[in-house]
Design a protein around this motif. Structure first.
Motif, PDB file in Angstrom:
ATOM      1  N   ASN A 103       0.836  -1.198   0.000  1.00  0.00           N
ATOM      2  CA  ASN A 103       0.000   0.000   0.000  1.00  0.00           C
ATOM      3  C   ASN A 103       0.869   1.247   0.000  1.00  0.00           C
ATOM      4  OD1 ASN A 103      -2.395  -1.472   0.136  1.00  0.00           O
ATOM      5  ND2 ASN A 103      -2.435  -1.425   2.375  1.00  0.00           N
TER       6      ASN A 103
ATOM      7  N   GLU B  16       0.558   5.331   0.929  1.00  0.00           N
ATOM      8  CA  GLU B  16      -0.246   6.372   1.556  1.00  0.00           C
ATOM      9  C   GLU B  16       0.244   7.732   1.061  1.00  0.00           C
ATOM     10  OE1 GLU B  16      -0.284   6.053   5.768  1.00  0.00           O
ATOM     11  OE2 GLU B  16      -1.528   4.228   5.774  1.00  0.00           O
TER      12      GLU B  16
ATOM     13  N   VAL C 248      -4.401  11.426 -10.204  1.00  0.00           N
ATOM     14  CA  VAL C 248      -3.125  11.103  -9.560  1.00  0.00           C
ATOM     15  C   VAL C 248      -2.335  10.189 -10.480  1.00  0.00           C
ATOM     16  CG1 VAL C 248      -2.009  10.152  -7.515  1.00  0.00           C
ATOM     17  CG2 VAL C 248      -4.230  11.303  -7.300  1.00  0.00           C
TER      18      VAL C 248
ATOM     19  N   ILE D  94      -9.715  10.892  -8.191  1.00  0.00           N
ATOM     20  CA  ILE D  94     -10.263  10.892  -6.839  1.00  0.00           C
ATOM     21  C   ILE D  94     -10.733  12.312  -6.484  1.00  0.00           C
ATOM     22  CG2 ILE D  94      -8.037  11.394  -5.727  1.00  0.00           C
ATOM     23  CD1 ILE D  94      -8.901   9.414  -3.495  1.00  0.00           C
ATOM     24  N   LYS D  95     -11.754  12.405  -5.641  1.00  0.00           N
ATOM     25  CA  LYS D  95     -12.211  13.717  -5.166  1.00  0.00           C
ATOM     26  C   LYS D  95     -11.481  14.063  -3.879  1.00  0.00           C
ATOM     27  CE  LYS D  95     -16.735  14.186  -7.332  1.00  0.00           C
ATOM     28  NZ  LYS D  95     -18.174  14.478  -7.128  1.00  0.00           N
ATOM     29  N   LEU D  96     -10.937  15.272  -3.856  1.00  0.00           N
ATOM     30  CA  LEU D  96     -10.212  15.756  -2.683  1.00  0.00           C
ATOM     31  C   LEU D  96     -11.110  16.691  -1.882  1.00  0.00           C
ATOM     32  CD1 LEU D  96      -6.740  16.616  -4.294  1.00  0.00           C
ATOM     33  CD2 LEU D  96      -7.363  14.530  -3.034  1.00  0.00           C
TER      34      LEU D  96
ATOM     35  N   ASN E 141      -6.024  15.469   3.057  1.00  0.00           N
ATOM     36  CA  ASN E 141      -6.590  14.211   2.583  1.00  0.00           C
ATOM     37  C   ASN E 141      -5.532  13.113   2.708  1.00  0.00           C
ATOM     38  OD1 ASN E 141      -9.302  14.774   0.724  1.00  0.00           O
ATOM     39  ND2 ASN E 141      -7.914  16.541   0.827  1.00  0.00           N
ATOM     40  N   LYS E 142      -5.949  11.974   3.209  1.00  0.00           N
ATOM     41  CA  LYS E 142      -5.042  10.827   3.305  1.00  0.00           C
ATOM     42  C   LYS E 142      -5.577   9.745   2.366  1.00  0.00           C
ATOM     43  CE  LYS E 142      -2.168  10.601   6.024  1.00  0.00           C
ATOM     44  NZ  LYS E 142      -0.747  11.038   6.014  1.00  0.00           N
ATOM     45  N   ILE E 143      -4.821   9.430   1.332  1.00  0.00           N
ATOM     46  CA  ILE E 143      -5.229   8.450   0.317  1.00  0.00           C
ATOM     47  C   ILE E 143      -4.392   7.187   0.486  1.00  0.00           C
ATOM     48  CG2 ILE E 143      -5.429   7.978  -2.150  1.00  0.00           C
ATOM     49  CD1 ILE E 143      -5.521  11.046  -2.547  1.00  0.00           C
ATOM     50  N   THR E 144      -5.054   6.070   0.631  1.00  0.00           N
ATOM     51  CA  THR E 144      -4.357   4.784   0.682  1.00  0.00           C
ATOM     52  C   THR E 144      -4.645   4.036  -0.610  1.00  0.00           C
ATOM     53  OG1 THR E 144      -4.535   4.671   3.089  1.00  0.00           O
ATOM     54  CG2 THR E 144      -4.066   2.614   1.913  1.00  0.00           C
ATOM     55  N   ARG E 145      -3.614   3.746  -1.328  1.00  0.00           N
ATOM     56  CA  ARG E 145      -3.750   3.090  -2.632  1.00  0.00           C
ATOM     57  C   ARG E 145      -3.021   1.749  -2.590  1.00  0.00           C
ATOM     58  NH1 ARG E 145      -7.160   3.550  -7.087  1.00  0.00           N
ATOM     59  NH2 ARG E 145      -6.032   3.000  -8.993  1.00  0.00           N
TER      60      ARG E 145
ATOM     61  N   HIS F 111     -13.741   8.817 -11.101  1.00  0.00           N
ATOM     62  CA  HIS F 111     -13.392   8.636  -9.691  1.00  0.00           C
ATOM     63  C   HIS F 111     -14.169   7.482  -9.065  1.00  0.00           C
ATOM     64  CE1 HIS F 111     -17.039  10.984  -9.663  1.00  0.00           C
ATOM     65  NE2 HIS F 111     -17.200  10.778  -8.371  1.00  0.00           N
TER      66      HIS F 111
END
Length: 676
Positions: free
Chosen positions: A484, A486, A501, A533-535, A540-544, A622
């Motif tokens: 993952n 982050e 992104v 993605i919508k911010l 914002n914390k995005i986990t991909r 998104h």
């Protein structure tokens, strides 16, 4: 997306069950019924049809009685060729690069593609299955299922289990015949070609990977060079640019694999120089002999009936001249500028050359002709009447290391064009109010090799009098542990914004441990992910997850698994859920990370966030879980930006891109774990 590793233990009964048609989907049959029929028609392609209903149709169906949206023109044309005995005989090799054989395969493709109901589609498939060359038939069915609206939800069985000869070493095939004759279940270990005395053997796992081979042929099925808008129902957007990008990515990934194995990046091929690396394919046609070998240090020769070496130099010169001038000349004498974002698309069409090329008579077909020229160097004058080489099949082309030399040569032509465009300015790159604050990985990045099994049942001759026994090939293939990422992003705009992104990475050092300059590194960048993605306002914390990557796809289930899932759905009357496998355009998920090193191999990873509203060409990106950056089903390309943006243009001063808040770079290490 999840990596799906399935053992293919295929055993078929003497006859397939026949289920009635259920008209709950377009074309007059359920998706499960369509899947069942496609499974059945591709099972044991060199033997009799096992499904009773389809077997009966092969004798009773009349193609001229079907329902078509072209008034039956395609069906009448193919029937005329059949009745005049002009079609290629069965049990003979097939190559898409053979003009006449391609024409015959596309005649059947047209018949299937113009069928307006499933009875007509399935009837034609059954009828021509027993009358046409098997290779032509398989190609036509795969192309038709890929593009027909009737088969939108049908998943094609993995080609390496339909035509295993094109993916499997000949000694393994021979062992499979022995297992069949002795009725002994077998798991046969398959090794890569060559020996340890050949440095290229270190990266054979990449070019000879059956998932890589399948990726290559799948892309060319989705974006075929023969696609003609005049006969199809849509235009494929940015096909030429996608041709550039998919092969550019194969080339830079191959170079990364070479660096991880202490080899220099591959050198480009030159028409007036020797082909330094020879190649022994160790593969054979089902019918037609062995694939030709090529010794080391062969100097290009003219190939009779294809092209002369000087012809290739002339075509290259004309294309490079067009790049220098900034325009191509159309067949009508028009000036077609390429000094813009769209220019790469035109250049790709010209180099391939596809039917979209504006002037194929003048600029030729550099890519397609080059494949044949290189593939025939073992027998350029037909002295030994050898069958086509591995470069003359998309299924087998990447097995030959010279494939990557050939595409490095073309990639450098593409780079000439890209470098002729002005660099992006700070204004081109900024996403006002948005900044990337942090990047973190949840675990160490590790690659390793795993064993994978696939079925060879369809490789051996068959009879209904002798039951099948499980016969599998066992191969070693590269994979990696899931991980993952982050990403911390702050949106200071005071309102929600849509963001795109993009994540890229390249090896930080060359084989001499000299760091790649940014401008050189960005051209060698591997695309790792792209998503919308919508911010929300503020942090914002995005986990991909690596399993979600937009550039990869999971392995298609084995042929037997598809059969079992389909039969279960038909028997229970339930829906067949194969949505995760409907698009096979991406790389295998396990190839997302290049191979690391035991001590760790350093990569420079860059993250870029741009305005998703401006970048998105279709709605709802998104929310999409099936987004694939090579295009949508109807030919619409979902991203307004060029492939590789913002790294597709030269970077004269890296401070410009490093200076925007929506760009961030980190160095990471990829470790390779050897078998214990």
């Amino acid at each position: 997306m999840k990596l799906l590793v399935l053992c293919a233990l295929v055993s078929a009964a003497a006859a397939w069950p026949n289920f009635g048609m259920m008209a709950d989907s377009p074309g007059g049959a359920s998706d499960a019924q369509k899947q069942h029929d496609v499974n059945s028609i591709l099972w044991k392609i060199y033997d009799k049809i096992r499904d009773p209903h389809l077997e009966q149709l092969s004798h009773t169906f009349n193609p001229l009685s079907g329902h078509y949206d072209d008034g039956g023109v395609s069906a009448r044309r193919l029937m005329q060729e059949l009745n005049d005995e002009r079609l290629l005989e069965q049990k003979h090799w097939f190559s898409l690069f053979n003009t006449r054989q391609r024409q015959e395969a596309l005649m059947l493709y047209d018949v299937l593609e113009h069928s307006t109901d499933w009875d007509t589609f399935a009837g034609n498939a059954a009828f021509f299955r027993v009358r046409m060359n098997e290779g032509e038939f398989v190609y036509a069915v795969y192309a038709a299922v890929t593009h027909s609206h009737l088969t939108e939800h049908v998943v094609l069985p993995p080609l390496y289990e339909v035509t295993p000869h094109l993916f499997t070493n000949s000694e393994v095939i021979q062992a499979a015949y022995k297992a069949k004759m002795t009725q002994t279940a077998a798991k046969i270990l398959s090794r890569f070609t060559g020996s340890k005395s050949n440095p290229e053997q270190r990266v054979a796992y990449f070019g000879e990977d059956i998932g890589m081979n399948t990726h290559h042929v799948t892309w060319h099925l989705e974006f075929p060079f023969w696609w003609d808008d005049a006969h199809e129902d849509h235009h494929i957007e940015r096909k030429g640019e996608s041709f550039f990008w998919v092969h550019h990515q194969l080339t830079v990934r191959f170079d990364a694999e070479r660096l991880s194995n202490y080899l220099d990046p591959v050198d480009e091929l030159h028409w007036d120089d020797v082909i330094s690396e020879g190649f022994a394919p160790h593969t054979m046609y089902k019918y037609g002999g062995y694939f030709p070998s090529r010794p080391d240090n062969v100097k290009f020769e003219d190939v009779d009936g294809v092209a002369r070496v000087r012809d290739m130099l002339i075509l290259e010169s004309r294309i490079r001249d067009a790049i220098a001038h900034g325009y191509f000349t159309g067949r009508d004498g028009s000036v077609i500028s390429i000094r813009d974002t769209h220019g790469i698309d035109i250049l790709g069409d010209v180099i391939e050359s596809s039917t979209y090329s504006p002037n194929p008579e003048y600029y030729g077909s550099l890519h397609n002709t080059a494949h044949v020229m290189l593939g025939r160097q073992g027998d350029p004058h037909g002295k030994f009447a050898l069958p086509p080489g591995v470069l003359e099949h998309f299924e087998t082309a990447t097995r030959d290391p010279a494939f990557f030399r050939l595409h490095k040569y073309m990639d450098n032509i593409f780079r000439e064009h890209k470098d002729s465009l002005p660099p992006y300015t700070k204004e081109d790159l900024e996403f006002p109010g948005v900044s990337i604050d942090s990047i973190a990985l949840n675990n160490r990045l590790e690659t390793h090799f795993e064993d994978f099994e696939y079925s060879l049942i369809n490789a051996v001759d068959d009879t209904t009098d002798v039951e099948d026994v499980p016969i599998d090939a066992v191969i070693s293939r590269l994979t990696h542990n899931d991980f993952n990422i982050e990403i911390g992003i702050t949106n200071n705009n005071g309102h929600e914004v849509m963001a795109a992104v993009r994540i890229f990475g390249w090896p930080k050092y060359d084989n001499n441990h000299v760091e790649f300059p940014f401008n050189e590194g960005r051209w060698n960048a591997i695309e790792l992910d792209k998503f919308w993605i919508k911010l929300a306002r503020g942090p914002n914390k995005i986990t991909r997850s690596s399993t979600q990557s937009g550039v990869t796809v999971p392995d298609v289930p084995s042929f037997q698994t598809l059969i079992d899932m389909t039969d279960e759905a038909l028997a229970s009357g339930s829906a067949l859920h194969l949505e995760n496998y409907e698009s096979g355009l991406g790389l295998p998920n396990r190839f997302l990370l290049p191979k690391g090193k035991t001590e760790g191999m350093e990569f420079h990873i860059v993250f870029f966030v741009s305005d998703g509203t401006k970048d998105g060409a279709v709605e709802g990106l998104h929310e999409s879980t099936t987004f694939n950056h090579y295009g949508c089903y109807d030919g619409k390309y979902p991203d307004n930006r060029p492939h590789g943006y913002p790294l597709d243009r030269r970077v004269d001063d890296e401070r410009i891109i490093n200076g925007v808040s929506n760009f961030k770079a980190v160095d990471i290490k990829v470790f390779h774990v050897e078998d214990n």
